[in-house]
Design an enzyme around this catalytic site. Structure first.
Site, PDB file in Angstrom:
ATOM      1  CG  ASP A  62       0.621   1.897  -6.704  1.00 23.01           C
ATOM      2  OD1 ASP A  62       0.150   1.730  -5.570  1.00 23.01           O
ATOM      3  OD2 ASP A  62       0.315   2.850  -7.436  1.00 23.01           O
ATOM      4  CG  HIS A  98      -4.059  -3.956  -1.383  1.00 19.01           C
ATOM      5  ND1 HIS A  98      -5.213  -3.806  -0.667  1.00 19.01           N
ATOM      6  CD2 HIS A  98      -3.981  -2.884  -2.199  1.00 19.01           C
ATOM      7  CE1 HIS A  98      -5.822  -2.694  -1.033  1.00 19.01           C
ATOM      8  NE2 HIS A  98      -5.097  -2.113  -1.963  1.00 19.01           N
TER       9      HIS A  98
HETATM   10  C1  SDX Z   1      -2.114   1.429  -2.763  1.00 17.07           C
HETATM   11  O1  SDX Z   1      -5.660   0.744   0.650  1.00 17.07           O
HETATM   12  C2  SDX Z   1      -5.770   0.821  -0.632  1.00 17.07           C
HETATM   13  O2  SDX Z   1      -6.803   0.472  -1.207  1.00 17.07           O
HETATM   14  C3  SDX Z   1      -4.563   1.359  -1.351  1.00 17.07           C
HETATM   15  C4  SDX Z   1      -4.629   1.385  -2.877  1.00 17.07           C
HETATM   16  C5  SDX Z   1      -5.715   2.300  -3.384  1.00 17.07           C
HETATM   17  O3  SDX Z   1      -6.194   2.076  -4.516  1.00 17.07           O
HETATM   18  O4  SDX Z   1      -6.019   3.310  -2.697  1.00 17.07           O
HETATM   19  O5  SDX Z   1      -4.872   0.065  -3.362  1.00 17.07           O
HETATM   20  C6  SDX Z   1      -3.329   1.889  -3.484  1.00 17.07           C
HETATM   21  O6  SDX Z   1      -1.664   2.103  -1.877  1.00 17.07           O
HETATM   22  C7  SDX Z   1      -1.516   0.080  -3.112  1.00 17.07           C
HETATM   23  C8  SDX Z   1      -0.308  -0.284  -2.208  1.00 17.07           C
HETATM   24  C9  SDX Z   1       0.952   0.399  -2.782  1.00 17.07           C
HETATM   25  N1  SDX Z   1       2.075   0.211  -1.833  1.00 17.07           N
HETATM   26  C10 SDX Z   1       3.090  -0.637  -2.107  1.00 17.07           C
HETATM   27  O7  SDX Z   1       3.147  -1.361  -3.097  1.00 17.07           O
HETATM   28  C11 SDX Z   1       4.200  -0.611  -1.045  1.00 17.07           C
HETATM   29  C12 SDX Z   1       4.653  -2.038  -0.741  1.00 17.07           C
HETATM   30  N2  SDX Z   1       3.564  -2.704  -0.001  1.00 17.07           N
HETATM   31  C13 SDX Z   1       3.676  -2.784   1.459  1.00 17.07           C
HETATM   32  O8  SDX Z   1       4.305  -1.682   2.039  1.00 17.07           O
HETATM   33  C14 SDX Z   1       2.376  -3.242   2.117  1.00 17.07           C
HETATM   34  O9  SDX Z   1       2.009  -4.379   1.465  1.00 17.07           O
HETATM   35  C15 SDX Z   1       1.188  -2.306   2.197  1.00 17.07           C
HETATM   36  C16 SDX Z   1       1.547  -0.989   2.769  1.00 17.07           C
HETATM   37  C17 SDX Z   1       0.565  -2.117   0.855  1.00 17.07           C
HETATM   38  C18 SDX Z   1       0.147  -2.987   3.112  1.00 17.07           C
HETATM   39  O10 SDX Z   1       0.688  -2.992   4.379  1.00 17.07           O
HETATM   40  P1  SDX Z   1      -0.044  -3.752   5.586  1.00 17.07           P
HETATM   41  O11 SDX Z   1      -1.426  -4.147   5.227  1.00 17.07           O
HETATM   42  O12 SDX Z   1       0.148  -2.915   6.811  1.00 17.07           O
HETATM   43  O13 SDX Z   1       0.751  -5.081   5.694  1.00 17.07           O
HETATM   44  P2  SDX Z   1       2.003  -5.315   6.605  1.00 17.07           P
HETATM   45  O14 SDX Z   1       3.040  -4.258   6.366  1.00 17.07           O
HETATM   46  O15 SDX Z   1       1.524  -5.538   8.004  1.00 17.07           O
HETATM   47  O16 SDX Z   1       2.589  -6.692   6.008  1.00 17.07           O
HETATM   48  C19 SDX Z   1       2.098  -7.938   6.429  1.00 17.07           C
HETATM   49  C20 SDX Z   1       3.287  -8.867   6.250  1.00 17.07           C
HETATM   50  C21 SDX Z   1       4.534  -8.385   6.982  1.00 17.07           C
HETATM   51  O17 SDX Z   1       5.347  -9.539   7.261  1.00 17.07           O
HETATM   52  P3  SDX Z   1       5.203 -10.285   8.721  1.00 17.07           P
HETATM   53  O18 SDX Z   1       5.333  -9.171   9.764  1.00 17.07           O
HETATM   54  O19 SDX Z   1       3.858 -10.922   8.744  1.00 17.07           O
HETATM   55  O20 SDX Z   1       6.346 -11.258   8.749  1.00 17.07           O
HETATM   56  O21 SDX Z   1       3.669  -8.914   4.852  1.00 17.07           O
HETATM   57  C22 SDX Z   1       4.979  -8.334   4.699  1.00 17.07           C
HETATM   58  C23 SDX Z   1       5.280  -7.570   5.972  1.00 17.07           C
HETATM   59  O22 SDX Z   1       6.675  -7.559   6.204  1.00 17.07           O
HETATM   60  N3  SDX Z   1       4.894  -7.477   3.514  1.00 17.07           N
HETATM   61  C24 SDX Z   1       5.859  -7.347   2.613  1.00 17.07           C
HETATM   62  C25 SDX Z   1       5.342  -6.462   1.645  1.00 17.07           C
HETATM   63  N4  SDX Z   1       4.106  -6.083   1.978  1.00 17.07           N
HETATM   64  C26 SDX Z   1       3.828  -6.710   3.148  1.00 17.07           C
HETATM   65  N5  SDX Z   1       7.103  -7.894   2.538  1.00 17.07           N
HETATM   66  C27 SDX Z   1       7.836  -7.533   1.456  1.00 17.07           C
HETATM   67  N6  SDX Z   1       7.411  -6.696   0.475  1.00 17.07           N
HETATM   68  C28 SDX Z   1       6.175  -6.158   0.542  1.00 17.07           C
HETATM   69  N7  SDX Z   1       5.741  -5.346  -0.434  1.00 17.07           N
END
Ligand code: SDX
Length: 428
Positions: A363, A306
Protein backbone atom coordinates in the site's frame (compact mmCIF):
# COMPACT_ATOMS: atom_id res chain seq x y z
CA UNK A 1 12.21 -34.37 11.50
CA UNK A 2 9.49 -35.71 13.80
CA UNK A 3 6.18 -36.65 12.20
CA UNK A 4 4.22 -35.63 15.28
CA UNK A 5 4.18 -33.03 18.07
CA UNK A 6 3.40 -33.73 21.70
CA UNK A 7 1.49 -31.31 23.93
CA UNK A 8 1.71 -32.28 27.59
CA UNK A 9 -1.26 -31.16 29.71
CA UNK A 10 -1.32 -32.03 33.42
CA UNK A 11 -1.33 -35.83 33.49
CA UNK A 12 -2.19 -36.28 29.81
CA UNK A 13 -0.46 -35.75 26.49
CA UNK A 14 -1.83 -34.90 23.06
CA UNK A 15 0.00 -36.25 20.02
CA UNK A 16 -0.66 -34.16 16.92
CA UNK A 17 0.52 -35.35 13.48
CA UNK A 18 2.77 -32.93 11.61
CA UNK A 19 1.47 -31.62 8.29
CA UNK A 20 4.10 -30.44 5.80
CA UNK A 21 3.39 -28.26 2.77
CA UNK A 22 5.05 -28.39 -0.66
CA UNK A 23 7.38 -25.54 0.38
CA UNK A 24 8.36 -27.22 3.65
CA UNK A 25 6.04 -25.25 5.95
CA UNK A 26 5.03 -27.36 8.95
CA UNK A 27 1.87 -27.39 11.06
CA UNK A 28 0.72 -29.34 14.08
CA UNK A 29 -2.69 -30.90 13.46
CA UNK A 30 -4.69 -29.97 16.59
CA UNK A 31 -8.09 -30.86 15.09
CA UNK A 32 -8.86 -33.31 17.93
CA UNK A 33 -7.06 -31.42 20.74
CA UNK A 34 -10.26 -30.29 22.52
CA UNK A 35 -11.95 -33.67 22.19
CA UNK A 36 -8.92 -35.41 23.69
CA UNK A 37 -7.82 -32.83 26.31
CA UNK A 38 -10.71 -30.38 26.84
CA UNK A 39 -8.29 -27.54 26.09
CA UNK A 40 -8.16 -25.23 23.05
CA UNK A 41 -5.28 -23.14 21.68
CA UNK A 42 -5.22 -19.33 22.02
CA UNK A 43 -3.82 -17.22 19.18
CA UNK A 44 -5.20 -13.63 18.87
CA UNK A 45 -5.17 -12.54 15.22
CA UNK A 46 -4.34 -16.11 14.18
CA UNK A 47 -0.65 -15.15 13.72
CA UNK A 48 0.40 -18.75 14.45
CA UNK A 49 -2.68 -20.60 13.21
CA UNK A 50 -3.11 -22.22 9.80
CA UNK A 51 -6.82 -22.26 8.93
CA UNK A 52 -6.60 -24.12 5.61
CA UNK A 53 -4.34 -26.09 3.30
CA UNK A 54 -4.30 -24.13 0.04
CA UNK A 55 -2.54 -24.52 -3.32
CA UNK A 56 -3.21 -21.01 -4.64
CA UNK A 57 -0.58 -18.62 -3.19
CA UNK A 58 2.71 -19.06 -1.36
CA UNK A 59 4.43 -16.30 0.60
CA UNK A 60 7.90 -16.54 2.13
CA UNK A 61 7.75 -13.47 4.39
CA UNK A 62 11.36 -13.72 5.53
CA UNK A 63 12.73 -13.68 2.00
CA UNK A 64 10.09 -11.47 0.38
CA UNK A 65 8.80 -14.16 -1.98
CA UNK A 66 5.27 -14.23 -3.44
CA UNK A 67 4.16 -16.92 -5.92
CA UNK A 68 0.75 -17.74 -7.39
CA UNK A 69 0.37 -21.43 -8.29
CA UNK A 70 4.20 -21.54 -8.36
CA UNK A 71 4.72 -18.51 -10.62
CA UNK A 72 6.74 -15.58 -9.19
CA UNK A 73 4.82 -12.31 -8.83
CA UNK A 74 7.69 -10.54 -10.64
CA UNK A 75 7.13 -12.73 -13.73
CA UNK A 76 3.35 -12.35 -13.68
CA UNK A 77 3.57 -8.55 -13.28
CA UNK A 78 6.03 -8.36 -16.17
CA UNK A 79 4.63 -10.92 -18.64
CA UNK A 80 0.98 -11.63 -17.77
CA UNK A 81 -2.24 -9.64 -17.92
CA UNK A 82 -4.98 -9.45 -15.31
CA UNK A 83 -7.45 -11.83 -17.00
CA UNK A 84 -4.71 -14.44 -17.53
CA UNK A 85 -3.51 -14.12 -13.90
CA UNK A 86 -7.14 -14.37 -12.73
CA UNK A 87 -7.52 -17.57 -14.77
CA UNK A 88 -4.33 -18.96 -13.17
CA UNK A 89 -5.59 -18.21 -9.66
CA UNK A 90 -9.08 -19.61 -10.26
CA UNK A 91 -8.31 -22.70 -12.39
CA UNK A 92 -4.75 -23.47 -11.26
CA UNK A 93 -2.83 -23.37 -14.55
CA UNK A 94 -1.69 -20.73 -17.04
CA UNK A 95 -4.34 -20.89 -19.80
CA UNK A 96 -3.80 -21.84 -23.43
CA UNK A 97 -4.71 -19.17 -25.98
CA UNK A 98 -8.11 -20.85 -26.51
CA UNK A 99 -8.77 -21.04 -22.77
CA UNK A 100 -7.91 -17.41 -22.04
CA UNK A 101 -9.87 -16.21 -25.07
CA UNK A 102 -12.93 -18.12 -23.88
CA UNK A 103 -12.48 -16.83 -20.31
CA UNK A 104 -12.04 -13.25 -21.52
CA UNK A 105 -15.14 -13.50 -23.75
CA UNK A 106 -17.15 -15.08 -20.92
CA UNK A 107 -16.30 -12.07 -18.77
CA UNK A 108 -16.74 -9.45 -21.50
CA UNK A 109 -20.30 -10.48 -22.32
CA UNK A 110 -21.36 -9.91 -18.70
CA UNK A 111 -19.93 -6.41 -18.13
CA UNK A 112 -23.31 -4.62 -18.41
CA UNK A 113 -25.41 -4.14 -15.27
CA UNK A 114 -29.15 -4.81 -15.40
CA UNK A 115 -30.67 -1.48 -16.47
CA UNK A 116 -33.05 -1.50 -13.50
CA UNK A 117 -29.98 -1.35 -11.23
CA UNK A 118 -29.24 2.26 -12.21
CA UNK A 119 -31.53 3.85 -9.58
CA UNK A 120 -29.46 1.95 -7.00
CA UNK A 121 -26.58 4.37 -7.57
CA UNK A 122 -28.76 7.48 -7.53
CA UNK A 123 -30.04 6.48 -4.08
CA UNK A 124 -26.60 7.16 -2.53
CA UNK A 125 -25.44 10.64 -1.50
CA UNK A 126 -22.67 11.93 -3.83
CA UNK A 127 -20.23 11.82 -0.93
CA UNK A 128 -20.91 8.11 -0.26
CA UNK A 129 -17.64 6.18 0.09
CA UNK A 130 -17.37 3.98 -3.03
CA UNK A 131 -16.36 0.95 -0.92
CA UNK A 132 -19.82 1.08 0.67
CA UNK A 133 -21.39 1.23 -2.81
CA UNK A 134 -19.13 -1.58 -4.06
CA UNK A 135 -20.05 -3.85 -1.15
CA UNK A 136 -23.77 -3.02 -1.29
CA UNK A 137 -23.64 -3.18 -5.10
CA UNK A 138 -22.24 -6.72 -4.96
CA UNK A 139 -25.22 -7.80 -2.87
CA UNK A 140 -27.61 -5.82 -5.07
CA UNK A 141 -26.20 -7.67 -8.09
CA UNK A 142 -26.99 -11.00 -6.42
CA UNK A 143 -30.70 -10.16 -6.24
CA UNK A 144 -30.87 -10.36 -10.05
CA UNK A 145 -29.39 -13.86 -10.07
CA UNK A 146 -31.01 -15.47 -7.04
CA UNK A 147 -31.91 -18.61 -8.98
CA UNK A 148 -28.41 -19.07 -10.33
CA UNK A 149 -25.89 -18.74 -7.50
CA UNK A 150 -26.12 -22.09 -5.72
CA UNK A 151 -22.59 -22.81 -4.37
CA UNK A 152 -23.12 -26.55 -4.93
CA UNK A 153 -24.01 -26.12 -8.62
CA UNK A 154 -20.85 -25.99 -10.81
CA UNK A 155 -22.66 -24.10 -13.58
CA UNK A 156 -23.90 -21.49 -11.07
CA UNK A 157 -20.37 -21.13 -9.67
CA UNK A 158 -18.98 -20.60 -13.17
CA UNK A 159 -21.55 -17.98 -14.21
CA UNK A 160 -21.22 -16.21 -10.84
CA UNK A 161 -17.44 -16.07 -11.40
CA UNK A 162 -17.93 -14.42 -14.80
CA UNK A 163 -20.60 -12.02 -13.51
CA UNK A 164 -18.50 -10.79 -10.57
CA UNK A 165 -15.30 -10.43 -12.62
CA UNK A 166 -17.28 -8.57 -15.29
CA UNK A 167 -19.62 -6.39 -13.27
CA UNK A 168 -17.60 -5.20 -10.28
CA UNK A 169 -15.50 -2.81 -12.43
CA UNK A 170 -18.78 -1.43 -13.84
CA UNK A 171 -20.22 -0.99 -10.32
CA UNK A 172 -16.99 0.73 -9.25
CA UNK A 173 -16.96 3.08 -12.24
CA UNK A 174 -20.67 3.92 -11.80
CA UNK A 175 -19.99 4.72 -8.12
CA UNK A 176 -17.22 7.12 -9.20
CA UNK A 177 -19.40 8.78 -11.85
CA UNK A 178 -22.19 9.16 -9.25
CA UNK A 179 -19.76 10.92 -6.91
CA UNK A 180 -18.75 13.51 -9.54
CA UNK A 181 -22.23 13.94 -11.02
CA UNK A 182 -21.22 12.75 -14.48
CA UNK A 183 -23.26 10.41 -16.71
CA UNK A 184 -22.61 6.69 -16.29
CA UNK A 185 -20.33 5.35 -19.03
CA UNK A 186 -21.21 1.88 -20.19
CA UNK A 187 -18.57 -0.83 -20.72
CA UNK A 188 -17.15 -1.42 -24.19
CA UNK A 189 -16.69 -5.01 -25.30
CA UNK A 190 -13.90 -4.12 -27.71
CA UNK A 191 -11.63 -3.02 -24.84
CA UNK A 192 -9.50 -5.23 -22.59
CA UNK A 193 -10.10 -5.25 -18.81
CA UNK A 194 -7.95 -2.30 -17.62
CA UNK A 195 -8.64 -0.17 -20.71
CA UNK A 196 -12.38 -0.75 -20.30
CA UNK A 197 -12.22 0.35 -16.66
CA UNK A 198 -10.31 3.52 -17.57
CA UNK A 199 -12.92 4.18 -20.28
CA UNK A 200 -15.84 3.78 -17.85
CA UNK A 201 -14.07 5.95 -15.28
CA UNK A 202 -12.80 8.83 -17.39
CA UNK A 203 -14.77 8.98 -20.68
CA UNK A 204 -17.67 11.41 -21.07
CA UNK A 205 -20.47 11.05 -23.68
CA UNK A 206 -19.72 14.47 -25.17
CA UNK A 207 -16.24 13.76 -26.53
CA UNK A 208 -13.96 10.89 -27.52
CA UNK A 209 -11.71 9.45 -24.79
CA UNK A 210 -8.31 8.12 -25.78
CA UNK A 211 -6.96 5.28 -23.66
CA UNK A 212 -3.33 5.84 -22.61
CA UNK A 213 -1.68 2.44 -23.19
CA UNK A 214 0.98 3.14 -20.53
CA UNK A 215 -1.78 3.87 -18.01
CA UNK A 216 -3.67 0.72 -19.01
CA UNK A 217 -0.48 -1.32 -18.56
CA UNK A 218 0.26 0.30 -15.18
CA UNK A 219 -3.30 -0.44 -14.03
CA UNK A 220 -3.00 -4.04 -15.29
CA UNK A 221 0.21 -4.43 -13.28
CA UNK A 222 -1.43 -3.01 -10.14
CA UNK A 223 -4.41 -5.35 -10.51
CA UNK A 224 -2.06 -8.34 -10.92
CA UNK A 225 -0.02 -7.30 -7.86
CA UNK A 226 -3.18 -7.18 -5.71
CA UNK A 227 -4.78 -10.37 -7.08
CA UNK A 228 -4.26 -12.71 -4.11
CA UNK A 229 -2.26 -12.94 -0.91
CA UNK A 230 -3.06 -16.25 0.85
CA UNK A 231 -5.13 -15.96 4.05
CA UNK A 232 -5.14 -12.16 4.59
CA UNK A 233 -7.95 -10.55 6.58
CA UNK A 234 -10.41 -10.07 3.71
CA UNK A 235 -9.75 -13.48 2.14
CA UNK A 236 -10.22 -15.15 5.51
CA UNK A 237 -13.50 -13.22 5.80
CA UNK A 238 -14.62 -14.51 2.38
CA UNK A 239 -13.79 -18.07 3.42
CA UNK A 240 -15.49 -17.78 6.82
CA UNK A 241 -18.65 -16.27 5.31
CA UNK A 242 -18.55 -18.80 2.47
CA UNK A 243 -18.21 -21.70 4.92
CA UNK A 244 -21.88 -21.21 5.87
CA UNK A 245 -22.63 -22.14 2.21
CA UNK A 246 -24.01 -18.70 1.37
CA UNK A 247 -23.56 -17.61 -2.25
CA UNK A 248 -20.33 -16.15 -3.70
CA UNK A 249 -21.77 -12.61 -4.03
CA UNK A 250 -22.48 -12.46 -0.27
CA UNK A 251 -19.02 -13.77 0.61
CA UNK A 252 -17.29 -11.27 -1.71
CA UNK A 253 -19.40 -8.42 -0.31
CA UNK A 254 -18.07 -9.31 3.15
CA UNK A 255 -14.51 -9.43 1.81
CA UNK A 256 -14.91 -5.90 0.42
CA UNK A 257 -15.91 -4.65 3.86
CA UNK A 258 -12.94 -6.32 5.55
CA UNK A 259 -10.57 -4.90 2.93
CA UNK A 260 -11.91 -1.37 3.54
CA UNK A 261 -10.26 -1.19 6.96
CA UNK A 262 -7.31 1.25 7.31
CA UNK A 263 -5.06 -1.57 8.57
CA UNK A 264 -5.78 -3.59 5.41
CA UNK A 265 -6.71 -2.38 1.93
CA UNK A 266 -7.79 1.02 3.19
CA UNK A 267 -4.12 1.75 3.98
CA UNK A 268 -3.39 2.99 0.43
CA UNK A 269 -5.78 5.89 1.00
CA UNK A 270 -4.28 6.53 4.46
CA UNK A 271 -0.72 6.55 3.06
CA UNK A 272 -1.43 9.44 0.69
CA UNK A 273 -3.24 11.34 3.46
CA UNK A 274 -0.20 10.77 5.71
CA UNK A 275 2.23 11.95 3.00
CA UNK A 276 0.07 15.03 2.44
CA UNK A 277 0.27 15.66 6.19
CA UNK A 278 4.07 15.46 6.03
CA UNK A 279 4.02 17.88 3.10
CA UNK A 280 1.97 20.33 5.19
CA UNK A 281 4.65 19.96 7.88
CA UNK A 282 7.16 21.16 5.28
CA UNK A 283 8.42 17.60 4.77
CA UNK A 284 9.38 17.17 8.43
CA UNK A 285 8.88 13.46 9.12
CA UNK A 286 10.26 13.58 12.68
CA UNK A 287 6.88 14.10 14.40
CA UNK A 288 5.28 11.31 12.36
CA UNK A 289 8.06 8.88 13.21
CA UNK A 290 7.95 9.91 16.88
CA UNK A 291 4.21 9.23 17.01
CA UNK A 292 4.62 5.90 15.18
CA UNK A 293 7.03 4.77 17.93
CA UNK A 294 4.87 6.06 20.79
CA UNK A 295 3.08 3.10 22.38
CA UNK A 296 0.41 5.44 23.73
CA UNK A 297 -0.30 6.86 20.31
CA UNK A 298 -2.50 4.72 18.00
CA UNK A 299 -0.85 6.35 14.96
CA UNK A 300 0.99 3.92 12.72
CA UNK A 301 3.18 4.75 9.71
CA UNK A 302 0.67 3.72 7.06
CA UNK A 303 2.10 1.54 4.29
CA UNK A 304 4.77 0.05 6.57
CA UNK A 305 4.79 -3.31 8.32
CA UNK A 306 3.16 -6.59 7.52
CA UNK A 307 1.99 -9.65 9.41
CA UNK A 308 3.86 -11.98 7.07
CA UNK A 309 6.56 -9.99 5.27
CA UNK A 310 9.55 -9.37 7.55
CA UNK A 311 11.40 -8.20 4.46
CA UNK A 312 10.57 -5.80 1.64
CA UNK A 313 7.10 -6.66 0.20
CA UNK A 314 8.01 -7.79 -3.36
CA UNK A 315 4.91 -6.03 -4.65
CA UNK A 316 6.03 -2.71 -3.15
CA UNK A 317 9.35 -2.97 -4.99
CA UNK A 318 7.55 -3.43 -8.34
CA UNK A 319 4.96 -0.72 -7.59
CA UNK A 320 7.71 1.77 -6.66
CA UNK A 321 9.24 1.42 -10.15
CA UNK A 322 5.81 1.72 -11.77
CA UNK A 323 5.04 4.80 -9.67
CA UNK A 324 8.26 6.44 -10.82
CA UNK A 325 7.38 5.71 -14.47
CA UNK A 326 3.71 6.73 -14.31
CA UNK A 327 4.26 9.85 -12.20
CA UNK A 328 6.99 11.19 -14.48
CA UNK A 329 4.78 10.54 -17.52
CA UNK A 330 1.54 11.93 -16.08
CA UNK A 331 2.53 14.49 -13.50
CA UNK A 332 6.16 15.30 -14.30
CA UNK A 333 6.85 14.99 -10.63
CA UNK A 334 4.85 14.63 -7.42
CA UNK A 335 6.26 16.11 -4.19
CA UNK A 336 4.52 13.31 -2.30
CA UNK A 337 6.57 10.73 -4.22
CA UNK A 338 9.76 12.48 -3.13
CA UNK A 339 8.47 12.61 0.45
CA UNK A 340 7.61 8.88 0.26
CA UNK A 341 11.12 7.99 -0.89
CA UNK A 342 12.70 10.14 1.83
CA UNK A 343 10.39 8.60 4.45
CA UNK A 344 11.29 5.09 3.27
CA UNK A 345 15.01 5.90 3.51
CA UNK A 346 14.60 7.32 7.03
CA UNK A 347 12.51 4.39 8.25
CA UNK A 348 14.79 1.71 6.79
CA UNK A 349 17.73 3.20 8.71
CA UNK A 350 15.88 3.62 12.04
CA UNK A 351 16.53 0.94 14.68
CA UNK A 352 12.88 0.92 15.88
CA UNK A 353 11.69 -0.19 12.45
CA UNK A 354 14.72 -2.38 11.71
CA UNK A 355 14.26 -4.33 14.98
CA UNK A 356 10.59 -4.90 14.15
CA UNK A 357 11.35 -5.71 10.49
CA UNK A 358 8.97 -3.02 9.26
CA UNK A 359 9.32 -2.45 5.52
CA UNK A 360 7.11 -0.72 2.93
CA UNK A 361 4.15 -2.93 1.98
CA UNK A 362 1.96 -3.07 -1.11
CA UNK A 363 0.00 0.00 0.00
CA UNK A 364 2.93 2.37 0.40
CA UNK A 365 3.42 3.42 -3.21
CA UNK A 366 0.19 2.23 -4.90
CA UNK A 367 -1.82 5.26 -3.82
CA UNK A 368 0.67 7.59 -5.52
CA UNK A 369 -0.09 5.92 -8.85
CA UNK A 370 -3.83 6.28 -8.35
CA UNK A 371 -3.17 9.94 -7.42
CA UNK A 372 -1.21 10.45 -10.66
CA UNK A 373 -4.20 8.94 -12.49
CA UNK A 374 -6.38 11.63 -10.88
CA UNK A 375 -8.43 9.12 -8.95
CA UNK A 376 -10.05 10.52 -5.79
CA UNK A 377 -8.57 9.19 -2.52
CA UNK A 378 -11.64 7.17 -1.61
CA UNK A 379 -11.38 5.17 -4.86
CA UNK A 380 -7.94 3.76 -3.92
CA UNK A 381 -9.29 0.86 -1.81
CA UNK A 382 -11.79 0.16 -4.62
CA UNK A 383 -8.89 -0.48 -7.02
CA UNK A 384 -7.42 -2.82 -4.40
CA UNK A 385 -10.75 -4.68 -4.24
CA UNK A 386 -10.98 -5.03 -8.05
CA UNK A 387 -7.47 -6.52 -8.03
CA UNK A 388 -8.22 -8.87 -5.12
CA UNK A 389 -11.48 -10.14 -6.60
CA UNK A 390 -10.02 -13.14 -8.51
CA UNK A 391 -8.15 -14.15 -5.36
CA UNK A 392 -11.33 -14.05 -3.29
CA UNK A 393 -13.14 -16.08 -5.99
CA UNK A 394 -10.30 -18.63 -6.24
CA UNK A 395 -10.10 -19.04 -2.46
CA UNK A 396 -13.90 -19.33 -2.11
CA UNK A 397 -14.00 -21.99 -4.87
CA UNK A 398 -11.14 -23.90 -3.23
CA UNK A 399 -12.99 -23.75 0.11
CA UNK A 400 -16.29 -24.87 -1.50
CA UNK A 401 -14.59 -27.86 -3.16
CA UNK A 402 -12.55 -28.86 -0.06
CA UNK A 403 -13.68 -32.33 1.10
CA UNK A 404 -12.65 -31.33 4.67
CA UNK A 405 -14.72 -28.14 4.59
CA UNK A 406 -16.73 -27.35 7.73
CA UNK A 407 -18.51 -24.20 8.84
CA UNK A 408 -15.95 -21.92 10.46
CA UNK A 409 -16.63 -21.58 14.17
CA UNK A 410 -13.61 -20.66 16.37
CA UNK A 411 -13.71 -21.42 20.13
CA UNK A 412 -12.97 -18.87 22.90
CA UNK A 413 -11.83 -18.56 26.49
CA UNK A 414 -14.68 -17.06 28.55
CA UNK A 415 -13.57 -14.40 31.05
CA UNK A 416 -16.93 -12.95 32.07
CA UNK A 417 -18.89 -13.29 35.36
CA UNK A 418 -19.54 -16.82 36.60
CA UNK A 419 -23.14 -18.03 37.29
CA UNK A 420 -25.29 -15.54 39.25
CA UNK A 421 -29.03 -15.08 39.96
CA UNK A 422 -31.28 -12.57 38.22
CA UNK A 423 -31.94 -9.45 40.32
CA UNK A 424 -35.36 -7.79 39.91
CA UNK A 425 -35.00 -4.15 38.86
CA UNK A 426 -36.45 -2.81 42.14
CA UNK A 427 -33.56 -4.45 43.97
CA UNK A 428 -30.71 -3.12 41.77
C1 SDX B 1 -2.31 -5.17 3.57
O1 SDX B 1 -2.23 -9.83 5.31
C2 SDX B 1 -1.99 -9.40 4.12
O2 SDX B 1 -1.45 -10.12 3.28
C3 SDX B 1 -2.42 -7.99 3.84
C4 SDX B 1 -2.08 -7.42 2.46
C5 SDX B 1 -2.78 -8.17 1.36
O3 SDX B 1 -2.26 -8.16 0.22
O4 SDX B 1 -3.90 -8.69 1.59
O5 SDX B 1 -0.67 -7.50 2.26
C6 SDX B 1 -2.51 -5.97 2.33
O6 SDX B 1 -3.21 -5.10 4.37
C7 SDX B 1 -0.96 -4.54 3.83
C8 SDX B 1 -0.90 -3.82 5.21
C9 SDX B 1 -1.51 -2.41 5.04
N1 SDX B 1 -1.62 -1.78 6.38
C10 SDX B 1 -0.80 -0.78 6.76
O7 SDX B 1 0.13 -0.35 6.08
C11 SDX B 1 -1.15 -0.20 8.14
C12 SDX B 1 0.13 0.04 8.93
N2 SDX B 1 0.67 -1.28 9.31
C13 SDX B 1 0.40 -1.78 10.66
O8 SDX B 1 -0.85 -1.40 11.16
C14 SDX B 1 0.77 -3.25 10.82
O9 SDX B 1 2.05 -3.36 10.38
C15 SDX B 1 -0.08 -4.33 10.19
C16 SDX B 1 -1.52 -4.19 10.52
C17 SDX B 1 0.09 -4.34 8.71
C18 SDX B 1 0.43 -5.68 10.74
O10 SDX B 1 0.10 -5.70 12.07
P1 SDX B 1 0.60 -6.89 13.03
O11 SDX B 1 1.15 -8.02 12.25
O12 SDX B 1 -0.52 -7.19 13.98
O13 SDX B 1 1.81 -6.26 13.77
P2 SDX B 1 1.74 -5.50 15.13
O14 SDX B 1 0.70 -4.42 15.09
O15 SDX B 1 1.65 -6.52 16.23
O16 SDX B 1 3.17 -4.78 15.18
C19 SDX B 1 4.31 -5.45 15.65
C20 SDX B 1 5.18 -4.33 16.20
C21 SDX B 1 4.46 -3.47 17.23
O17 SDX B 1 5.46 -2.89 18.09
P3 SDX B 1 5.85 -3.64 19.50
O18 SDX B 1 4.51 -3.90 20.20
O19 SDX B 1 6.54 -4.90 19.13
O20 SDX B 1 6.71 -2.65 20.22
O21 SDX B 1 5.53 -3.41 15.13
C22 SDX B 1 4.92 -2.13 15.39
C23 SDX B 1 3.86 -2.34 16.45
O22 SDX B 1 3.71 -1.17 17.21
N3 SDX B 1 4.38 -1.69 14.10
C24 SDX B 1 4.40 -0.44 13.67
C25 SDX B 1 3.81 -0.48 12.39
N4 SDX B 1 3.44 -1.73 12.09
C26 SDX B 1 3.79 -2.48 13.16
N5 SDX B 1 4.87 0.71 14.24
C27 SDX B 1 4.73 1.83 13.49
N6 SDX B 1 4.18 1.88 12.25
C28 SDX B 1 3.72 0.74 11.68
N7 SDX B 1 3.19 0.78 10.45
Amino acid sequence: MSDHARIELDDQAYEGRMIEGSEGERAVDISSLRNETGAVTYDPGYANTGSVQSSITYIDGDNGILRHRGYAIEDLAKHSDFVETSYLLIYGELPTQAQVTNFRESITKHTLLREDMRPFFDAFPPEAHPMAILSAGTLALSTFYQNHYDPSNPDDVEISTYRLMAKLPTVAAFAYKRSIGQPYIYPRNDLKFAANFLHMMFAVPSEPYEIDPDLARALTELLILHADHEQNCSTSAVRLIGSSQVNLFAAVSGGINALWGPLHGGANQQVVEMLAGIQEAEGDTKEFIRRAKDKDDPFRLMGFGHRVYKNYDPRARIIKDTADRVISKLAGNDPLFEIAQELEETVLSDDYFIERKLYPNVDFYSGLIYRAMNLPLNMYPVLFALGRLPGWIAQWREMSQDPDRRIGRPRQIYTGPTARNYVPIENR
